[in-house]
Motif scaffolding. Structure first.
Motif, PDB file in Angstrom:
ATOM      1  N   LEU A 101       0.623  -1.165  -0.157  1.00  0.00           N
ATOM      2  CA  LEU A 101       0.002  -0.147   0.041  1.00  0.00           C
ATOM      3  C   LEU A 101       0.613   0.904   0.052  1.00  0.00           C
ATOM      4  N   SER A 102       1.976   1.096   0.278  1.00  0.00           N
ATOM      5  CA  SER A 102       3.097   2.487   0.832  1.00  0.00           C
ATOM      6  C   SER A 102       3.675   3.114  -0.495  1.00  0.00           C
ATOM      7  N   PHE A 109       2.573   8.186   2.550  1.00  0.00           N
ATOM      8  CA  PHE A 109       1.964   6.878   2.547  1.00  0.00           C
ATOM      9  C   PHE A 109       1.983   5.906   4.006  1.00  0.00           C
ATOM     10  N   TYR A 113      -0.462   7.284   6.767  1.00  0.00           N
ATOM     11  CA  TYR A 113      -1.618   6.278   7.055  1.00  0.00           C
ATOM     12  C   TYR A 113      -0.648   5.027   7.171  1.00  0.00           C
ATOM     13  N   LEU A 114       0.174   3.746   7.306  1.00  0.00           N
ATOM     14  CA  LEU A 114       0.525   2.803   8.132  1.00  0.00           C
ATOM     15  C   LEU A 114       1.040   2.391   8.859  1.00  0.00           C
ATOM     16  N   ARG A 159      -5.005  -4.120  -5.215  1.00  0.00           N
ATOM     17  CA  ARG A 159      -4.288  -2.736  -4.609  1.00  0.00           C
ATOM     18  C   ARG A 159      -4.972  -1.578  -3.649  1.00  0.00           C
ATOM     19  N   SER A 160      -5.920  -1.435  -4.864  1.00  0.00           N
ATOM     20  CA  SER A 160      -7.005   0.056  -4.895  1.00  0.00           C
ATOM     21  C   SER A 160      -7.768  -0.106  -3.961  1.00  0.00           C
ATOM     22  N   SER A 163      -6.860  -0.553  -0.048  1.00  0.00           N
ATOM     23  CA  SER A 163      -6.418   0.673   0.302  1.00  0.00           C
ATOM     24  C   SER A 163      -7.436   1.792   0.688  1.00  0.00           C
ATOM     25  N   GLU A 164      -8.384   1.474  -0.092  1.00  0.00           N
ATOM     26  CA  GLU A 164     -10.193   1.757   0.199  1.00  0.00           C
ATOM     27  C   GLU A 164     -10.256   1.447   1.736  1.00  0.00           C
ATOM     28  N   TRP A 166      -8.314  -0.337   4.050  1.00  0.00           N
ATOM     29  CA  TRP A 166      -7.179   0.849   4.774  1.00  0.00           C
ATOM     30  C   TRP A 166      -7.493   1.209   5.504  1.00  0.00           C
TER      31      TRP A 166
END
Length: 298
Positions: A101-102, A109, A113-114, A159-160, A163-164, A166
């Motif tokens: 994700l990063s 990111f 966020y992580l 991945r998209s 990400s949503e 997460w």
């Protein structure tokens, strides 16, 4: 499936995980097997498709029921078992490295966020319960992620959607900050060292002094650490782990029962059979032929 394989730093290697694509889907039948104590850098977001699962960490236990989900943070030491012995339990788990994700280390990111989750040791396991709008959406996303994996060329979509998911999880975790770990880092490190040693050498002749030596502690301290954190003595844990491994060989190989017993560290076929029957209520031969039973809890 090899459920526990470690590198030189005692970190579990995830089957199916690659540097090029650090995501994989695991579907596990927990009906008759224990996923032993393990830890890894990768994050886990999953749900129980059928039955009830117990996720156990050092000092806590979480019940995840059919239709509910779970999040397990990076490097959290945990084990999983059937929450209703004898009943069917199926787990669907999306496992991914944070870099999935990063994008790369030290990215915006990662920092924004992580890391607030990964570096927060108060967050070990979070159960995603049905009934709240954000939880329901997370679960819908996890179901969709599973469906995506049956189709070709869905890496970007995966991945998209992850990400949503997460971002939704971040909102949930802000309202559930978790609790401080009940055991210190030193005790956790000792336990990891001893468990990793057992997992590597369970097929050999192992004694309490050898297990204690792996963590550089006395036999008394090794026993205290295991009893307090795992609820078993080191030798009890070793025996339960050996029996759990023997189940996989009984189901997946054509080795004789005596050979399986020896490979799993038991002194002979008769002794192996006696312990197996005491733990599961059936003989190794009956289990191989299709008998089902409960399981020990490593």
């Amino acid at each position: 499936m090899r459920l526990f394989e470690t590198d030189e730093n005692q970190v579990e290697q995830i089957e199916g995980m690659t540097v090029e694509y650090p995501y994989c889907l695991h579907e596990r039948d927990l009906t008759d097997f224990v996923i032993p104590w393990h830890w890894h850098e990768e994050l886990e977001l999953g749900y129980i498709q059928e039955g009830v699962s117990k996720i156990v960490t050092v000092g806590a236990e979480y019940t995840v029921r059919q239709g509910d989900g779970f999040f397990i943070n990076s490097n959290v030491m945990d084990m999983k078992r059937n929450g209703t012995p004898g009943a069917r339990t199926l787990e669907v788990n999306h496992i991914f490295h944070p870099v999935f994700l990063s994008g790369h280390f030290k990215s915006l990111f990662e920092a924004k966020y992580l890391n607030p989750v990964i570096k927060n040791r108060r967050i070990e396991v979070h159960v995603i319960r049905r009934g709240h709008p954000s939880s329901n959406q997370i679960l819908r996303n996890l179901y969709q992620l599973k469906e995506l994996q049956s189709r070709p060329d869905t890496e970007f979509q995966t991945r998209s959607l992850l990400s949503e998911t997460w971002l939704l999880l971040l909102e949930e975790l802000r309202s559930h900050p978790g609790e401080s770990p009940r055991t210190g880092a030193e005790q956790r490190d000792r336990l990891r060292s001893m468990i990793a040693h057992i997992h590597r050498h369970y097929g050999e002749k192992l004694s309490l002094p050898e297990i204690a030596k792996a963590a550089g502690v006395s036999e008394r301290e090794a026993s205290r650490c295991f009893k307090k954190s795992v609820g078993q003595s080191p030798v009890e844990y070793l025996t339960a782990f050996r029996l759990n491994e023997s189940k996989k060989l009984l189901r997946e190989s054509d080795l004789s029962i005596t050979e399986i017993g020896l490979r799993c560290g038991f002194s002979g076929g008769a002794y192996f059979g006696k312990l197996f029957r005491a733990a599961f209520g059936v003989t190794p031969g009956a289990y191989r032929a299709g008998g089902r039973a409960g399981q020990p809890a490593p």
